[in-house]
Write a protein that holds these residues in place. Structure first.
Motif, mmCIF file in Angstrom:
data_model
loop_
_atom_site.group_PDB
_atom_site.id
_atom_site.type_symbol
_atom_site.label_atom_id
_atom_site.label_comp_id
_atom_site.label_asym_id
_atom_site.label_seq_id
_atom_site.Cartn_x
_atom_site.Cartn_y
_atom_site.Cartn_z
ATOM 1 N N SER A 71 0.819 -1.238 -0.047
ATOM 2 C CA SER A 71 0.161 -0.038 0.086
ATOM 3 C C SER A 71 1.094 1.306 -0.088
ATOM 4 C CB SER A 71 -0.899 0.048 1.068
ATOM 5 O OG SER A 71 -1.585 -1.163 1.352
ATOM 6 N N PRO A 72 -0.012 2.266 -0.249
ATOM 7 C CA PRO A 72 1.046 3.619 -0.090
ATOM 8 C C PRO A 72 1.757 3.757 0.989
ATOM 9 C CG PRO A 72 -1.072 4.139 -1.068
ATOM 10 C CD PRO A 72 -1.226 2.624 -0.620
ATOM 11 N N GLY A 73 3.161 4.092 1.184
ATOM 12 C CA GLY A 73 4.150 4.198 2.214
ATOM 13 C C GLY A 73 4.644 3.017 2.732
ATOM 14 N N ASP A 74 4.491 1.835 1.740
ATOM 15 C CA ASP A 74 5.221 0.755 2.040
ATOM 16 C C ASP A 74 6.386 0.757 1.383
ATOM 17 O OD1 ASP A 74 3.085 -0.422 3.776
ATOM 18 O OD2 ASP A 74 2.267 -1.743 2.290
ATOM 19 N N VAL A 75 7.563 0.198 1.976
ATOM 20 C CA VAL A 75 8.929 0.114 1.252
ATOM 21 C C VAL A 75 9.314 -1.282 1.296
ATOM 22 C CG1 VAL A 75 11.362 0.721 1.460
ATOM 23 C CG2 VAL A 75 9.546 2.337 2.262
ATOM 24 N N VAL A 76 10.074 -1.857 0.318
ATOM 25 C CA VAL A 76 10.345 -3.251 0.038
ATOM 26 C C VAL A 76 11.807 -3.114 -0.175
ATOM 27 C CG1 VAL A 76 9.589 -3.429 -2.486
ATOM 28 C CG2 VAL A 76 9.855 -5.209 -1.103
ATOM 29 N N VAL A 77 12.591 -4.048 0.701
ATOM 30 C CA VAL A 77 14.064 -4.213 0.175
ATOM 31 C C VAL A 77 14.278 -5.482 -0.185
ATOM 32 C CG1 VAL A 77 16.197 -4.188 1.242
ATOM 33 C CG2 VAL A 77 14.503 -2.493 2.373
ATOM 34 N N ILE A 78 14.858 -5.435 -1.781
ATOM 35 C CA ILE A 78 15.037 -6.861 -2.236
ATOM 36 C C ILE A 78 16.690 -6.981 -2.558
ATOM 37 C CG2 ILE A 78 14.467 -8.032 -4.372
ATOM 38 C CD1 ILE A 78 12.326 -5.774 -4.870
ATOM 39 N N PRO A 79 17.128 -8.019 -1.938
ATOM 40 C CA PRO A 79 18.702 -8.293 -2.414
ATOM 41 C C PRO A 79 18.661 -8.409 -3.687
ATOM 42 C CG PRO A 79 17.592 -9.737 -0.483
ATOM 43 C CD PRO A 79 16.477 -9.348 -1.301
ATOM 44 N N ALA A 80 20.092 -8.507 -4.105
ATOM 45 C CA ALA A 80 20.628 -8.664 -5.644
ATOM 46 C C ALA A 80 20.427 -10.112 -5.666
ATOM 47 C CB ALA A 80 22.108 -8.202 -5.622
ATOM 48 N N GLY A 81 20.054 -10.413 -7.006
ATOM 49 C CA GLY A 81 19.635 -11.816 -7.417
ATOM 50 C C GLY A 81 18.314 -12.364 -6.962
ATOM 51 N N GLN A 82 17.570 -11.712 -6.298
ATOM 52 C CA GLN A 82 16.216 -12.430 -5.571
ATOM 53 C C GLN A 82 15.274 -12.182 -6.768
ATOM 54 O OE1 GLN A 82 15.054 -13.619 -2.297
ATOM 55 N NE2 GLN A 82 13.434 -14.161 -3.725
ATOM 56 N N VAL A 83 14.661 -13.589 -6.869
ATOM 57 C CA VAL A 83 13.535 -13.717 -8.080
ATOM 58 C C VAL A 83 12.453 -12.855 -7.413
ATOM 59 C CG1 VAL A 83 12.136 -15.030 -9.356
ATOM 60 C CG2 VAL A 83 14.548 -15.535 -9.011
ATOM 61 N N ARG A 125 18.040 -10.663 2.809
ATOM 62 C CA ARG A 125 16.905 -11.021 2.802
ATOM 63 C C ARG A 125 15.854 -10.034 2.215
ATOM 64 N NH1 ARG A 125 16.086 -8.964 7.949
ATOM 65 N NH2 ARG A 125 14.658 -9.433 9.264
ATOM 66 N N VAL A 126 14.681 -10.476 1.820
ATOM 67 C CA VAL A 126 13.501 -9.407 1.420
ATOM 68 C C VAL A 126 13.103 -9.029 2.761
ATOM 69 C CG1 VAL A 126 11.342 -9.367 0.233
ATOM 70 C CG2 VAL A 126 13.258 -10.751 -0.766
ATOM 71 N N ARG A 127 12.477 -7.789 2.726
ATOM 72 C CA ARG A 127 11.841 -7.175 3.721
ATOM 73 C C ARG A 127 11.211 -6.383 3.240
ATOM 74 N NH1 ARG A 127 16.425 -4.783 7.178
ATOM 75 N NH2 ARG A 127 17.224 -4.505 5.149
ATOM 76 N N VAL A 128 9.821 -6.161 4.155
ATOM 77 C CA VAL A 128 8.885 -5.136 3.841
ATOM 78 C C VAL A 128 8.559 -4.333 4.955
ATOM 79 C CG1 VAL A 128 6.368 -4.679 3.145
ATOM 80 C CG2 VAL A 128 7.609 -6.469 1.997
ATOM 81 N N THR A 129 8.366 -2.954 4.872
ATOM 82 C CA THR A 129 8.177 -2.170 6.128
ATOM 83 C C THR A 129 7.201 -1.325 5.729
ATOM 84 O OG1 THR A 129 8.938 -0.885 7.873
ATOM 85 C CG2 THR A 129 10.080 -0.655 5.652
#
Length: 175
Positions: A71-83, A125-129
Motif C-alpha cells: 500500500s502507499p507508504g510501504d517500502v520493500v528491500v530486495i537483495p541482489a539476485g532475488q527472484v 533477505r527480502v523485507r517489507v516495512t
C-alpha cells in the motif's frame, strides 16, 4: 565533468509514467520513479540491492516465499539476485519509486559506518516495512538525487539512508 542523466519516458495521452536518474560520477546507484503505471513484470532479478516504495495505488509483491499486498507508504528491500515480481493490483495502476544500489558499494558504506557485523544477513533477505520514517527517507533521498545538488551531497545522503535502513533496530518484516 560528467553530468547526471535524467530521462523521461512518455506514456499514453502525454502522461509521464517514468523518470530515471543516473550519474556517471555515481555508477553505484540509479533511481526510477513511475506514476500511474499499469505495466506488469514477469518474475525477474536485479544485480543490485533494490529498494522500492509505493507512492499511490496498490501492488502485489511476490517472491518464491509468497506474496504480499503493498500500500502507499510501504517500502520493500530486495537483495541482489532475488527472484521477485511487483505489479499493480488487478485492473489498477500504481505509482512507485525504485532505487538500485550496487551491493558492494552498500556493503562498503555500511562497513565504513560501523554496521558491518550484521551486514550479510541484512543484505540477504527480502523485507517489507510500513515505517513512515523509512518511506520519508527514501522520498527525501530521491528528491535529492533528481535535483541539481552536488554529487558529494547525494552520495553522503545515500550512505546515510543505507545506514539508517540497515543499522537500527530491524522493525521490518520478512516476506
Amino acid at each position: 565533468m560528467p553530468r547526471a542523466i535524467y530521462r523521461t519516458a512518455q506514456g499514453p495521452a502525454g502522461m509521464q509514467p517514468g523518470r530515471y536518474w543516473s550519474d556517471p560520477a555515481m555508477p553505484f546507484v540509479e533511481s526510477r520513479c513511475a506514476s500511474d503505471s499499469g505495466a506488469a513484470y514477469l518474475p525477474h532479478t536485479h544485480p543490485t540491492l533494490s529498494i522500492g516504495a509505493v507512492d499511490g495505488g496498490h501492488s502485489m509483491f511476490s517472491t518464491q516465499a509468497g506474496a504480499v499486498r503493498l500500500s502507499p507508504g510501504d517500502v520493500v528491500v530486495i537483495p541482489a539476485g532475488q527472484v521477485h515480481a511487483c505489479n499493480p493490483a488487478p485492473d489498477g495502476c500504481w505509482s512507485y519509486q525504485m532505487l538500485h544500489i550496487d551491493p558492494a558499494w552498500a556493503a562498503a558504506a555500511l562497513a565504513a559506518g560501523g554496521v558491518a557485523p550484521a551486514l550479510p544477513a541484512a543484505l540477504a533477505r527480502v523485507r517489507v516495512t510500513s515505517a513512515a520514517d523509512t518511506y520519508a527517507g527514501l522520498c527525501a533521498l530521491n528528491r535529492l538525487l533528481f535535483s541539481a545538488a552536488p554529487g558529494a551531497r547525494k552520495e553522503a545522503a545515500l550512505a546515510g539512508f543505507v545506514a539508517a535502513l540497515f543499522g537500527g533496530d530491524d522493525r521490518r518484516q520478512s516476506v
